[in-house]
Design a protein around this motif. Structure first.
Motif, mmCIF file in Angstrom:
data_model
loop_
_atom_site.group_PDB
_atom_site.id
_atom_site.type_symbol
_atom_site.label_atom_id
_atom_site.label_comp_id
_atom_site.label_asym_id
_atom_site.label_seq_id
_atom_site.Cartn_x
_atom_site.Cartn_y
_atom_site.Cartn_z
ATOM 1 N N UNK A 41 0.996 -1.197 0.165
ATOM 2 C CA UNK A 41 -0.004 -0.119 0.046
ATOM 3 C C UNK A 41 1.080 1.227 0.068
ATOM 4 N N UNK A 42 0.853 2.104 -0.979
ATOM 5 C CA UNK A 42 1.473 3.171 -1.325
ATOM 6 C C UNK A 42 0.783 4.591 -0.873
ATOM 7 N N UNK A 43 -0.216 4.408 -0.331
ATOM 8 C CA UNK A 43 -0.912 5.789 0.245
ATOM 9 C C UNK A 43 0.020 6.428 1.310
ATOM 10 N N UNK A 44 0.322 7.793 0.963
ATOM 11 C CA UNK A 44 1.184 8.444 1.869
ATOM 12 C C UNK A 44 0.698 8.785 3.250
ATOM 13 N N UNK A 45 -0.521 8.315 3.495
ATOM 14 C CA UNK A 45 -0.816 8.820 4.841
ATOM 15 C C UNK A 45 -1.467 7.580 5.604
#
Ligand code: SF4
Length: 249
Positions: A41-45
């Motif tokens: 998962x590369x979601x920044x937050x």
């Protein structure tokens, strides 16, 4: 006897692992990291701060042994939605499901209690947490290398890792006391959320939006950040807290 170092990606668990390595060598060490999001998962937050993964990857090999990277495949807001419950200072289903139960399940499938010792990064300033951890992990044996002398402050540990040319986790420089969940923790107090709002307003906004979505799922707004003003206690959501701070500016 295997020695399982619970690496969280913070400086404390790294230093605990280093003490285990210095005392016993690293032939029997397994570093165990439980991720709070899906591994890809590369979601920044979501999940941990990106810099935590940098720190973990750069630092664990100094402890040596192997690295086991496990994940339930969910992030904290999925846990809250499924439980229809907002985690808070007293109840943390996020940590229970994503960390403690995940680690316990991994452990029980591989080792009986007489085959391993678990090592946690709780230090001499947090001895009150050690008893709780020992109870939780029974019948496994748990040790806390940082409770022993010579006592180390967080700064001492950061200086230690920097001797290897590894930058300390950036959240410490941003005023956070822990390198957990990207600087968002449901167990934090108002100072913690004030810091998050100032340091990473986009990350704050992400969590604020997720909390608003959760309130719709639960069907009501629930108390979250405790505020004491003129001896009066009240509880604010992330949205209300932000609005109050911004009104004062
Ligand atoms: S760091 Fe805080 S928000 Fe993240 S899993 Fe642990 S208790 Fe939950």
């Amino acid at each position: 006897m295997k020695r399982i170092v619970f690496l969280s990606g913070g400086i404390g668990s790294w230093a605990a692992g280093m003490r285990v390595m210095q005392k016993y060598g690293n032939g029997d060490i397994i570093n165990l990291f439980t991720d709070t999001k899906k591994k890809n998962d590369r979601h920044p937050h979501r999940g941990e701060d990106q810099d935590l993964y940098r720190f973990l990857n750069e630092s664990w090999s100094y402890i040596g042994g192997g690295l086991e990277w496990i994940s339930v495949g969910k992030h904290i807001w999925q846990v809250f939605e499924e439980a229809r419950y907002m985690g808070n200072t007293r109840h943390d289903p996020c940590s229970r499901i994503l960390k403690r139960e995940a680690a316990r399940s991994w452990l029980e499938k591989r080792f009986s209690p007489d085959e391993v010792i678990l090592y946690l990064g709780i230090d001499w300033t947090e001895e009150h947490r050690a008893r709780k951890c020992m109870d939780y992990w029974k019948p496994y044996r748990v040790e806390f290398p940082l409770i022993d002398e010579p006592y180390l402050s967080k700064e001492d540990m950061c200086v230690w890792v920097e001797k290897y040319g590894i930058r300390r986790p950036r959240l410490y420089d941003m005023g956070f006391s822990h390198n957990n969940c990207g600087g968002f923790c449901v167990k934090g107090g108002q100072g913690h959320f004030f810091n998050l709002l100032n340091q990473m307003p986009e990350r704050y906004a992400y969590h604020e939006a997720k909390q608003e979505e959760l309130f719709l799922v639960i069907g009501k707004r629930v108390p979250f950040i405790r505020r004491t003003i003129d001896k009066q206690i009240n509880y604010l959501s992330l949205k209300e807290f932000r609005e109050e701070i911004q009104k004062k500016k």
